[in-house]
Design an enzyme around this catalytic site. Structure first.
Site, mmCIF file in Angstrom:
data_model
loop_
_atom_site.group_PDB
_atom_site.id
_atom_site.type_symbol
_atom_site.label_atom_id
_atom_site.label_comp_id
_atom_site.label_asym_id
_atom_site.label_seq_id
_atom_site.Cartn_x
_atom_site.Cartn_y
_atom_site.Cartn_z
ATOM 1 C CD GLU A 234 -2.981 5.631 6.705
ATOM 2 O OE1 GLU A 234 -2.836 5.746 5.321
ATOM 3 O OE2 GLU A 234 -1.975 5.257 7.270
ATOM 4 N N GLY B 125 2.292 2.293 10.885
ATOM 5 C CA GLY B 125 3.266 3.435 10.711
ATOM 6 C C GLY B 125 3.995 3.691 11.882
ATOM 7 C CE LYS C 174 0.130 3.615 4.760
ATOM 8 N NZ LYS C 174 0.292 3.684 6.338
ATOM 9 C CG HIS D 275 -5.755 1.840 5.249
ATOM 10 N ND1 HIS D 275 -5.341 2.872 6.032
ATOM 11 C CD2 HIS D 275 -4.528 0.866 5.002
ATOM 12 C CE1 HIS D 275 -4.327 2.727 6.374
ATOM 13 N NE2 HIS D 275 -3.816 1.638 5.914
ATOM 14 C CG ASN E 287 -1.688 1.217 1.486
ATOM 15 O OD1 ASN E 287 -1.897 2.103 0.453
ATOM 16 N ND2 ASN E 287 -2.186 1.398 2.618
ATOM 17 C CB SER F 96 5.249 -1.860 12.214
ATOM 18 O OG SER F 96 4.816 -0.244 12.431
ATOM 19 C CD GLU G 89 -3.394 -2.786 7.348
ATOM 20 O OE1 GLU G 89 -2.117 -2.837 6.757
ATOM 21 O OE2 GLU G 89 -4.119 -1.663 7.082
HETATM 22 C C1 PEP Z 1 -0.758 0.104 6.287
HETATM 23 O O1 PEP Z 1 -0.778 1.284 6.049
HETATM 24 O O2 PEP Z 1 -1.547 -0.576 5.676
HETATM 25 C C2 PEP Z 1 0.559 -0.322 6.860
HETATM 26 C C3 PEP Z 1 0.389 -1.406 7.319
HETATM 27 O O3 PEP Z 1 1.433 0.784 7.072
HETATM 28 P P1 PEP Z 1 3.045 0.506 7.678
HETATM 29 O O4 PEP Z 1 3.484 -0.872 6.900
HETATM 30 O O5 PEP Z 1 3.759 1.717 7.303
HETATM 31 O O6 PEP Z 1 2.732 0.090 9.207
#
Ligand code: PEP
Length: 262
Positions: A106, A180, A14, A104, A12, A220, A174
């Site tokens: 976000e 993040g 983003k 997601h 992803n 992460s 998630e």
């Molecule tokens: C995500 O936004 O789906 C995500 C898992 O981000 P990150 O890997 O940066 O934690």
């Protein structure tokens, strides 16, 4: 991970990389994997660039026969019409988008996406032959109040309302606090929730779907921890944010099967 499920590593991006940078990244990633003599059959890879990159990446993947799937980061609940700024599922399908990220954290947080909107987007994806990658996860507050699995289980149940038995979906667990933050869940924590999410899929879509549906962990994920997640029986891959826009890092995550000790 389950014996019959092909692992899926999903990137992803983003709101990162314009269409020129996108083409460069996909090319370099492909070269990196070829250099490492990666077995492309053993892992499915999907990249989810911003909308403005999709046509360029699609053209590249097609011309160079790059074995990655293309995905989008969002989809409209509507089919077409007066919805300024929205992107219809039909347009995504025409660009060979095979998957779409839905719900997601976000989007839930910054765009007020409710479980009803998420369910409508899942329906829009399936109607257009696009596999929804349904994201669920608890905030740190939810975790404190309700434990890890209650919120993601409830979110998935609502997202699957109205989905026909046997529909192909992907689930991404998630935890919001892990996205993040550099603070990933432990593999044991993630396994516990992913197992419960698989049970929801089985209850809603049937036992076969429960067995065949890929459940990803996200939050992460890095080259240094991917192998430990992939050892868990109910984790079939990863949704990767930050690590997916760095060529060497994402290439190494995709090659998790070659990591020591796996
Ligand atoms: C995500 O936004 O789906 C995500 C898992 O981000 P990150 O890997 O940066 O934690």
């Amino acid at each position: 991970m389950g014996m019959t499920r092909t692992p899926l590593i999903a990137g992803n991006w983003k709101m990162n990389l314009d269409h020129l940078q996108a083409v460069a990244l996909v090319q370099k990633l492909h070269w990196s994997l070829k250099d490492a003599q990666h077995d492309f059959e053993s892992v499915d890879v999907t990249v989810f660039p911003p909308f403005t990159d999709l046509r360029s990446v699609q053209t590249l993947i097609d011309a160079d026969k790059i074995p990655f799937a293309l995905g989008a980061q969002d989809i409209s609940t509507h089919e077409q019409g007066a919805y300024t700024g929205e992107i219809a599922g039909e347009f995504l399908a025409k660009l060979d988008c095979r998957q779409v990220i839905i719900g997601h954290s976000e989007r839930r947080e910054y765009h007020g996406e409710t479980d009803e909107v998420v369910a409508a987007k899942v329906a829009a994806a399936l109607k257009n032959g696009i596999v929804p990658v349904i994201c669920v996860g608890e905030t740190s507050e939810d975790l404190e109040k309700h434990g890890a699995s209650a919120v993601p289980v409830a979110q998935l149940e609502k997202a699957l309302e109205g989905v026909a038995a046997g529909a192909e979906i992907v689930v991404a667990y998630e935890p919001v606090w892990a996205i993040g933050s550099g603070q990933a869940a432990t593999p044991e924590q993630a396994q516990e929730v992913c197992e419960k999410l698989r049970e929801v899929v089985a209850a809603k879509l049937g036992d076969d779907a429960g067995q065949s549906t890929r459940v990803l962990y996200g939050g992460s994920v890095k080259s240094g921890n991917i192998a430990s997640f992939m050892r868990e029986p109910d984790i079939d891959g990863a949704l990767v944010g930050g690590g997916s826009i760095k060529v060497d890092e994402f290439s190494s995550i995709i090659r998790f099967q070659k990591h020591v000790g796996v």
